[in-house]
Design a protein around this motif. Structure first.
Motif, short mmCIF file in Angstrom:
data_model
loop_
_atom_site.label_atom_id
_atom_site.label_comp_id
_atom_site.label_asym_id
_atom_site.label_seq_id
_atom_site.Cartn_x
_atom_site.Cartn_y
_atom_site.Cartn_z
N LEU A 268 15.56 10.91 -38.30
CA LEU A 268 14.28 10.11 -38.96
C LEU A 268 13.42 9.89 -37.66
O LEU A 268 12.32 10.03 -37.86
N ALA A 269 13.95 9.44 -36.58
CA ALA A 269 13.18 9.14 -35.20
C ALA A 269 12.60 10.54 -34.95
O ALA A 269 11.32 10.36 -34.51
N GLU A 270 13.15 11.70 -34.95
CA GLU A 270 12.31 12.79 -34.84
C GLU A 270 11.38 13.23 -35.59
O GLU A 270 10.10 13.73 -35.17
N LEU A 271 11.64 12.95 -36.94
CA LEU A 271 10.45 13.20 -38.10
C LEU A 271 9.14 12.23 -37.81
O LEU A 271 7.96 12.82 -37.90
N ALA A 272 9.52 10.95 -37.33
CA ALA A 272 8.41 10.22 -37.02
C ALA A 272 7.69 10.77 -35.67
O ALA A 272 6.38 10.52 -35.70
N GLY A 273 8.31 11.29 -34.84
CA GLY A 273 7.69 11.49 -33.47
C GLY A 273 6.90 12.94 -33.81
O GLY A 273 6.03 13.01 -32.97
N LYS A 274 7.15 13.56 -34.81
CA LYS A 274 6.32 14.60 -35.11
C LYS A 274 5.03 14.24 -35.90
O LYS A 274 4.32 15.29 -36.62
N ASN B 214 20.86 8.94 -46.24
CA ASN B 214 21.98 9.68 -46.09
C ASN B 214 21.41 11.23 -45.78
O ASN B 214 20.28 11.49 -45.42
N THR B 215 22.40 12.05 -45.47
CA THR B 215 21.93 13.34 -45.19
C THR B 215 21.14 14.13 -46.21
O THR B 215 20.50 14.99 -45.81
N ILE B 216 21.48 13.86 -47.34
CA ILE B 216 20.66 14.48 -48.50
C ILE B 216 19.24 14.25 -48.38
O ILE B 216 18.54 15.17 -48.50
N LEU B 217 18.76 12.68 -48.09
CA LEU B 217 17.34 12.60 -47.95
C LEU B 217 16.97 13.04 -46.72
O LEU B 217 15.72 13.73 -46.61
N VAL B 218 17.69 13.04 -45.60
CA VAL B 218 17.13 13.43 -44.53
C VAL B 218 16.85 15.06 -44.62
O VAL B 218 15.80 15.51 -44.05
N ASP B 219 17.78 15.71 -44.99
CA ASP B 219 17.45 17.35 -45.06
C ASP B 219 16.20 17.64 -45.88
O ASP B 219 15.44 18.40 -45.61
N TRP C 196 12.66 -1.82 -50.08
CA TRP C 196 13.86 -2.51 -51.00
C TRP C 196 13.27 -3.93 -51.61
O TRP C 196 12.59 -4.41 -50.76
N VAL C 197 13.56 -3.99 -52.64
CA VAL C 197 13.12 -5.36 -53.21
C VAL C 197 13.71 -6.59 -52.86
O VAL C 197 15.01 -6.46 -52.10
N ASP C 198 13.41 -7.68 -53.10
CA ASP C 198 13.81 -9.08 -52.68
C ASP C 198 15.41 -9.14 -52.91
O ASP C 198 15.89 -8.71 -54.17
N GLY C 199 16.36 -9.69 -52.20
CA GLY C 199 17.80 -9.69 -52.45
C GLY C 199 18.32 -8.58 -51.62
O GLY C 199 19.62 -8.52 -51.54
N THR C 200 17.89 -7.47 -51.19
CA THR C 200 18.43 -6.43 -50.44
C THR C 200 18.69 -6.87 -48.96
O THR C 200 17.71 -7.75 -48.49
N PRO C 201 19.54 -6.77 -48.41
CA PRO C 201 19.84 -7.14 -47.06
C PRO C 201 18.81 -6.43 -46.12
O PRO C 201 18.36 -5.23 -46.33
N LEU C 202 18.45 -7.31 -45.32
CA LEU C 202 17.35 -6.87 -44.32
C LEU C 202 17.72 -6.17 -43.22
O LEU C 202 17.04 -5.42 -42.35
N GLN C 203 19.02 -6.21 -42.87
CA GLN C 203 19.67 -5.15 -41.90
C GLN C 203 20.58 -4.21 -42.54
O GLN C 203 21.11 -4.44 -43.45
N PHE C 204 20.30 -2.76 -41.98
CA PHE C 204 21.07 -1.74 -42.79
C PHE C 204 21.51 -0.68 -41.35
O PHE C 204 20.39 -0.36 -40.64
N ASN C 205 22.72 -0.36 -41.14
CA ASN C 205 23.13 0.49 -40.10
C ASN C 205 22.97 1.82 -40.91
O ASN C 205 23.77 2.22 -41.63
N VAL D 180 21.42 10.55 -38.81
CA VAL D 180 20.42 10.20 -39.65
C VAL D 180 19.45 9.36 -39.11
O VAL D 180 18.23 9.93 -39.20
N GLY D 181 19.73 8.62 -38.28
CA GLY D 181 18.70 7.63 -37.45
C GLY D 181 18.00 8.39 -36.57
O GLY D 181 16.94 8.62 -36.45
N LEU D 182 18.72 9.22 -35.84
CA LEU D 182 17.91 10.38 -34.88
C LEU D 182 17.10 11.35 -35.49
O LEU D 182 16.04 11.49 -35.08
#
Length: 492
Positions: A474-480, A428-433, A456-465, A470-472
């Motif tokens: 995180l991608a920018e942080l990875a790019g840095k 969420n935005t708290i994490l990203v900030d 994520w431990v077993d039982g957690t959905p493998l897909q998460f939107n 937030v996604g952008l």
């Protein structure tokens, strides 16, 4: 000869031919049936006899593919090493070992063919880890001459290799002497010694002191009953007192006071099912200790009088189970701490200990929710791993608000690696900030966060939107250059 006679003679020959062909066909059918039975016998008997997959592979490879004999000896030797059985027993779990069992490697390899025997005998690594279960060895094996011959052959095959010796000791009084013979014969070559079920022989041991000049790793494990107050003549036992190279000691339900140990050389200690005062005594007697693991410690009637200990050199501590042991410990050089504790008494025991050691602590792994004020005291911490944190969303949000350097610049100022393990995704935005505020070092020396992992431990959905912003981010942080992974645990 008349035409009639010729015809009758031809008819007789044809009749005999058919009879012979019928007999041959019958024999062929019997041969086919016999070959089928033989094939079934050859396939089923070893499967029943050879319990490990490595030994079954030996049989199938020899039975169906003789081209193995064309391999270079070095490759065949390496294959043989992978055929050593791996046991899942309580004391030596997960360890591959060689045994005297004729139906397991390496002994089985000696009886397949001359080529394999030659390769096996000339592969010292096959013979450097010896496991003997004195419970189940046949009586004839333990006779003096037979045992001596077996040990002599084993040493010859191991050549100059140091030995790892795994012994499960029998409670049969008739086999007590076998243990002494084995230790006396192999002590000068033994680098690793692991003795299980020592409670069955400790009161019968005669107290001789073999010399272990190479011994670096010693494990002593009792049965389920703790061996703390055993009345012995000649106490403590001197069996490993002459081991000037001893570096690692593991005690499982065995009181350290029962054995004369060269504590001054010890660097690594693991204790399971020991009393608090046992653990404190080990730290007091082992001034060179740098790593210590304590599992399932418990109190006794003398605990209240146990004096505290301050160990000047211990750098790594792992504690699983009861947390009360921390009341007696001060570790000013501690750099790495791993805990998975019962929650009762944690505030009174663990947290004051962490504060006492916070100035040197660099890496912390915890399966417990730690108060943020305690984390605030860890100014030197560089690596933090929190397990099962996501069971408390309220705690998690509060943690990331503190972790946001914009709001709390002095909270974990040197943290470079952060990992969480939990049941549910939290992005969420708290994490990203918070992550964005840690993406670069500061002018006053606060570190940049290099790695963030949310597992994520077993039982957690493998897909998460993720939300788009937030996604952008995180991608920018990875790019840095920030190493970011959010998802299920990767399979190796």
């Amino acid at each position: 000869m008349s035409t009639t006679a010729d015809f009758e003679f031809y008819a007789e020959l044809l009749k005999r031919q058919h009879a012979i062909e019928g007999t041959i066909a019958g024999y062929k059918a019997k041969i086919v049936d016999s070959e089928r039975e033989l094939e079934e016998c050859l396939e089923m008997a070893p499967i029943a006899a050879l319990s490990s997959m490595g030994q079954l592979w030996i049989f199938l490879m020899w039975r169906h593919d003789h081209s193995i004999l064309t391999f270079p000896n070095e490759i065949t030797s390496e294959i043989f090493l992978h055929c050593l059985p791996v046991y899942s027993d309580h004391f030596f779990a997960g360890t591959s070992r060689s045994t005297s069992d004729p139906l397991r490697a390496p002994m089985l390899l000696l009886h397949v063919c001359r080529e394999w025997r030659s390769i096996a005998v000339s592969t010292p690594a096959l013979w450097e880890r010896l496991y003997l279960d004195l419970w189940n060895l046949p009586d004839g094996f333990c006779e003096a001459d037979n045992l001596e011959q077996f040990l002599a052959n084993w040493l010859a095959r191991a050549r100059a290799r140091p030995l790892s010796l795994f012994l499960e000791v029998s409670e049969d009084d008739g086999k007590q002497g076998s243990l002494c013979t084995i230790l006396d014969r192999l002590s000068s070559r033994t680098q690793v010694l692991k003795l299980a079920y020592v409670s069955f022989w400790i009161q019968h041991y005669e107290g001789n002191t073999p010399d272990f000049p190479l011994l670096r790793n010693l494990s002593l494990a009792s049965s389920d009953e703790y061996m703390g107050n055993v009345a012995l003549e000649g106490y403590p036992i001197q069996i490993c007192s002459v081991a000037s190279q001893l570096q690692e000691l593991e005690l499982d339900a065995v009181a350290p006071s029962l054995f004369a140990i060269p504590w001054e050389t010890l660097a690594v200690f693991t204790g399971r099912c020991l009393r608090y005062d046992d653990c404190v005594d080990v730290l007091r007697q082992a001034p060179s200790l740098v790593e210590c693991t304590l599992e399932e410690t418990y109190p006794d009637s003398f605990t209240t009088g146990t004096p505290a200990v301050s160990h000047p050199h211990l750098k790594s501590l792992k504690v699983f189970g009861d947390c009360t042991i921390f009341r007696w410990l001060t570790l000013p050089a501690l750099e790495k701490l791993e805990v998975d504790l019962d929650s009762d008494g944690m505030d009174e025991s663990l947290l004051p200990f962490i504060i006492r050691s916070a100035s040197s602590l660099l890496k912390l792994s915890s399966a417990n929710l730690l108060p943020l004020e305690s984390l605030s005291a860890m100014a030197a911490l560089t690596d933090l791993t929190l397990v099962d944190l996501f069971r408390s969303n309220e705690y998690l949000d509060e943690f990331f608000r503190h972790f946001d350097r914009t709001n709390h610049p002095r909270f974990l100022p040197q943290l470079q690696v952060l990992e969480f393990t939990g049941r549910f995704p939290l992005v969420n935005t708290i994490l990203v900030d918070a992550l964005c505020s840690r993406s670069a070092p500061t002018q006053d020396g606060r570190a940049r966060l290099r790695s963030f992992r949310q597992i994520w431990v077993d039982g957690t959905p493998l897909q998460f939107n993720f939300e788009q912003g937030v996604g952008l981010a995180l991608a920018e942080l990875a790019g840095k250059g920030m190493d970011i992974y959010i998802g299920p645990k990767r399979k190796i």
